[in-house]
Design an enzyme around this catalytic site. Structure first.
Site, PDB file in Angstrom:
ATOM      1  N   GLU A 162     -45.437  -7.986   2.102  1.00 46.99           N
ATOM      2  CA  GLU A 162     -44.330  -8.219   1.172  1.00 46.99           C
ATOM      3  C   GLU A 162     -43.721  -6.855   0.877  1.00 46.99           C
ATOM      4  OE1 GLU A 162     -43.567  -9.822  -3.404  1.00 46.99           O
ATOM      5  OE2 GLU A 162     -45.566  -9.227  -2.748  1.00 46.99           O
TER       6      GLU A 162
ATOM      7  N   ASP B  43     -41.801  -5.790 -12.694  1.00 41.37           N
ATOM      8  CA  ASP B  43     -42.754  -4.826 -12.167  1.00 41.37           C
ATOM      9  C   ASP B  43     -43.305  -3.907 -13.239  1.00 41.37           C
ATOM     10  OD1 ASP B  43     -42.548  -5.617  -9.434  1.00 41.37           O
ATOM     11  OD2 ASP B  43     -40.568  -4.699  -9.408  1.00 41.37           O
TER      12      ASP B  43
END
Length: 253
Positions: A37, A48
């Protein structure tokens, strides 16, 4: 007796350099990763945690562009044609050049799936259709904060795969796998989609706890931290990333 669980490993394209990022990708594949990924660096990544945010910032300071990320992915695909490659990024990065145009470019360099967390499955700006047109899949994200009604709608939408965020918040902090986690995963998979489970996965104990509930575990921040700690020594970086991939993918069972 050990068994292998599938791993989707997350890397930030170009972090900390293209050479070291490629070394890390090779270590992941050699350590058992089934899917790479690849995150295209983004300036304001809402999902994130600090490790990945920091990596994105560092790469962007080199004036790294989407075209550089796609060139990096193309190199990975040529080196590891047996490994699935997914792009992970955010909506504005693919919306700005046009969703159809972006998906066509992504497919041409070997991408087989797209994970765009801030595009909801039912308002995706044409992403699912554009993926299908180009032989890719769109992988929507399910979160524990979603209502049961919305989870059921997503689960029965017919997506081949769904990325299940194992908790609310951001990536990178440790995640406890408990009965509530498994119950959530069962809801997400109730319509027949296969599940990728991630957010805070960093060891084999966690992946073993998830093994019966997901098609693959997803790990990212743990690898970003290892890359950062070993960025001054290419060989140490390779060995450390590979060892962690082996730990996560090879579990007792």
């Amino acid at each position: 007796m050990s068994k292998k669980i599938k791993l989707m490993s997350h890397l930030v394209a170009g972090y900390p350099t293209d050479e070291l990022s490629f070394t890390a990708a090779k270590a992941l594949v050699d350590g058992g990763a089934d899917i790479l990924e690849i995150q295209l660096p983004f300036s304001d990544p809402s999902a994130d945690g600090p490790a990945i945010q920091g990596a994105c910032t560092e790469v962007l300071e080199r004036h790294y562009r989407t075209a550089d990320g796609l060139a990096f992915i193309e190199k990975l695909h040529k080196e590891f044609p047996q490994v699935q490659i997914y792009i992970m990024s955010y909506g504005s990065l693919i919306y700005t050049p046009g969703v159809k145009n972006f998906c066509k470019k992504a497919a041409s360099v070997g991408v087989t799936g797209m994970i765009i967390p801030d595009l909801p499955f039912d308002f995706d700006e044409g992403l699912t259709a554009a993926c299908k047109e180009n032989g890719m899949i769109n992988i929507p994200v399910a979160a524990p904060s979603m209502s049961d009604e919305r989870l059921a709608k997503l689960a029965n939408e017919g997506f081949p795969y769904i990325y299940a965020a194992l908790r609310t918040g951001i990536t990178g902090t440790d995640t406890k796998i408990d009965d509530a986690t498994i119950n959530f995963l069962n809801k997400v998979s109730s319509g027949g989609s296969k599940i990728y489970g991630g957010f805070g996965i960093s060891n084999g104990v966690q992946s073993a706890a998830l093994a019966d509930a997901v098609d693959a575990v997803v790990a990212g921040s743990v690898f970003v931290r290892i890359i950062k700690e070993n960025s001054s020594d290419k060989d140490k970086l390779y060995e450390a990333v590979k060892a962690k991939a082996i730990e996560i993918t090879h579990i007792n069972g």
